[in-house]
Scaffold this active site. Structure first.
Site, PDB file in Angstrom:
ATOM      1  N   CYS A 119       0.831  -1.201   0.000  1.00 52.62           N
ATOM      2  CA  CYS A 119       0.000   0.000   0.000  1.00 52.62           C
ATOM      3  C   CYS A 119       0.870   1.256   0.000  1.00 52.62           C
ATOM      4  O   CYS A 119       1.867   1.330   0.715  1.00 52.62           O
ATOM      5  CB  CYS A 119      -0.922   0.005   1.213  1.00 52.62           C
ATOM      6  SG  CYS A 119      -2.223  -1.237   1.142  1.00 52.62           S
ATOM      7  N   TYR A 140      -8.595  -8.357   7.420  1.00 50.87           N
ATOM      8  CA  TYR A 140      -9.558  -7.541   6.701  1.00 50.87           C
ATOM      9  C   TYR A 140     -10.873  -8.321   6.581  1.00 50.87           C
ATOM     10  O   TYR A 140     -11.039  -9.390   7.178  1.00 50.87           O
ATOM     11  CB  TYR A 140      -8.995  -7.108   5.351  1.00 50.87           C
ATOM     12  CG  TYR A 140      -7.740  -6.269   5.478  1.00 50.87           C
ATOM     13  CD1 TYR A 140      -7.646  -5.292   6.463  1.00 50.87           C
ATOM     14  CD2 TYR A 140      -6.638  -6.462   4.656  1.00 50.87           C
ATOM     15  CE1 TYR A 140      -6.498  -4.514   6.606  1.00 50.87           C
ATOM     16  CE2 TYR A 140      -5.485  -5.698   4.788  1.00 50.87           C
ATOM     17  CZ  TYR A 140      -5.422  -4.730   5.766  1.00 50.87           C
ATOM     18  OH  TYR A 140      -4.287  -3.968   5.910  1.00 50.87           O
ATOM     19  N   ARG A 169      -5.331 -13.779  -1.746  1.00 49.36           N
ATOM     20  CA  ARG A 169      -4.391 -13.811  -0.629  1.00 49.36           C
ATOM     21  C   ARG A 169      -5.197 -14.157   0.611  1.00 49.36           C
ATOM     22  O   ARG A 169      -6.193 -13.502   0.923  1.00 49.36           O
ATOM     23  CB  ARG A 169      -3.691 -12.462  -0.461  1.00 49.36           C
ATOM     24  CG  ARG A 169      -2.476 -12.574   0.467  1.00 49.36           C
ATOM     25  CD  ARG A 169      -1.613 -11.332   0.469  1.00 49.36           C
ATOM     26  NE  ARG A 169      -0.280 -11.668   0.968  1.00 49.36           N
ATOM     27  CZ  ARG A 169       0.627 -10.778   1.318  1.00 49.36           C
ATOM     28  NH1 ARG A 169       0.373  -9.486   1.214  1.00 49.36           N
ATOM     29  NH2 ARG A 169       1.820 -11.167   1.755  1.00 49.36           N
ATOM     30  N   LEU A 203       9.695 -12.171   4.098  1.00 52.24           N
ATOM     31  CA  LEU A 203      11.126 -12.325   4.364  1.00 52.24           C
ATOM     32  C   LEU A 203      11.819 -13.246   3.369  1.00 52.24           C
ATOM     33  O   LEU A 203      12.712 -14.014   3.719  1.00 52.24           O
ATOM     34  CB  LEU A 203      11.356 -12.798   5.813  1.00 52.24           C
ATOM     35  CG  LEU A 203      10.728 -11.899   6.890  1.00 52.24           C
ATOM     36  CD1 LEU A 203      11.071 -12.415   8.277  1.00 52.24           C
ATOM     37  CD2 LEU A 203      11.179 -10.447   6.735  1.00 52.24           C
TER      38      LEU A 203
END
Length: 340
Positions: free
Chosen positions: A2, A160, A208, A278
């Site tokens: 974002c 979300y 996702r 990562l």
């Protein structure tokens, strides 16, 4: 990643330069940031949206730049649910104060706040609210295709709205959209199926999804079963991520720590997978692909640090003429003088 730099949900020059730069850097696929399906679905007032034709026109400009630089244009569509109406991360990363007129009412499966820096109590969604939000996802998917996007990712992760319906931490409903696994899975399956109806069959429809919360409960099997159900509803690939539905989670951060979980999802659900978290160096990424732990590598922060990460990776992995990963105005000079 974002950018929190839109005005009224409309992207601007920052986004155009940002996305075109990633495409020029050699990425095969550029997925634009979490893009709200409605004003209430934004994380912050600065979040991008795709609920109007004006927003769609600007996204069309971004699509043209991404494609001209040689990458596939993708977009992630989202509704932030109870994590909406927040300040931008560098301005507090917390809920906007009640007296601040920049904020708005948030919605969620149940009237349960996330907690920690996001204490706002959301409105529990009615059945009419659920139908409205599903329709918002469908309308946004249609606008995304009209803008020229060729890859659609639905954001069902990170606490979300989609994740909130699935998570026991946030969904305490007693109707058809809560309770047991079937109820908690219903919103995600119905929303995906509705989007599948309008998104072309020949273009990837992905999601996702947080397959585990890392919050003390062995919930991975439920997460994998959810992926199986999404596959049956028309999903083409799953981006394996974390639930982030509770601030009490204990996440085992470490290099590529989600890759073994992604491999388990891949093997158990029979669906192509990607993950991030990562993954930062070329050898690491290459090994994950070669060992068939994932089918794609997703990069976020490494590309913010170096938009030409793919070119650097090609050099490190001994690719012949690595500058060919770039557009000609870069490739010519870099290949000609790479060994000079």
């Amino acid at each position: 990643m974002c950018q929190y730099s839109a005005d009224g949900g409309v992207i601007g020059d920052w986004h155009l330069a940002h996305l075109a730069g990633l495409a020029r850097g050699g990425a095969g696929l550029v997925i634009a940031e979490a893009t709200a399906v409605s004003p209430e679905g934004r994380i912050t007032p600065g979040c991008a949206g795709l609920w109007t034709d004006e927003q769609g026109e600007q996204w069309g400009r971004a699509v043209a730049l991404i494609k001209a630089a040689g990458a596939v244009p993708g977009i992630q569509i989202a509704h932030a649910g109870r994590k909406a109406s927040a300040n931008r991360p560098w301005e507090g990363d917390d809920h906007i104060a009640p007296e601040d007129d920049r904020g708005w009412e948030t919605i969620a499966p149940s009237a349960i706040p996330f907690g920690a820096n996001l204490p706002k109590v959301p409105k529990a969604m009615t059945l009419e609210d659920i139908e409205r939000v599903k329709a918002d996802f469908v309308a946004t998917a249609h606008r995304a295709r009209t803008a020229g996007f060729e890859w659609l990712e639905m954001h069902f992760a990170h606490g979300y709205l989609g994740q909130s319906f699935f998570s026991k931490w946030s969904n305490k409903r007693e109707d058809a959209y809560g309770g047991d696994f079937e109820g908690r899975a219903r919103f995600l399956i119905e929303t995906l199926a509705a989007v599948r109806e309008v998104w072309p069959e020949n273009l990837p429809l992905t999601a996702r999804f947080g397959v585990t919360e890392f919050a003390g409960a062995d919930d991975l099997e439920e997460g994998i079963e959810m992926v199986r159900r999404l596959k049956a509803a028309g999903l083409d690939l799953i981006d394996v991520s974390i639930g982030f539905s509770t601030p009490t989670a204990t996440i085992p951060w470490g290099p590529a720590f989600m890759a073994p979980i992604a491999q388990q999802v891949r093997n158990s659900a029979g669906l192509p997978v990607t993950t991030s978290w990562l993954i930062s160096d070329a050898a690491q990424a290459d090994t994950l692909i070669r060992e068939e732990k994932v089918d794609l590598i997703s990069l976020g922060r490494p590309l913010l640090a170096n938009p030409h990460w793919p070119y650097r990776a090609a050099i490190e992995l001994g690719v012949d003429k690595p500058a060919w990963t770039l557009p000609a105005p870069y490739a010519y000079w870099l290949e000609r003088y790479r060994t000079a």
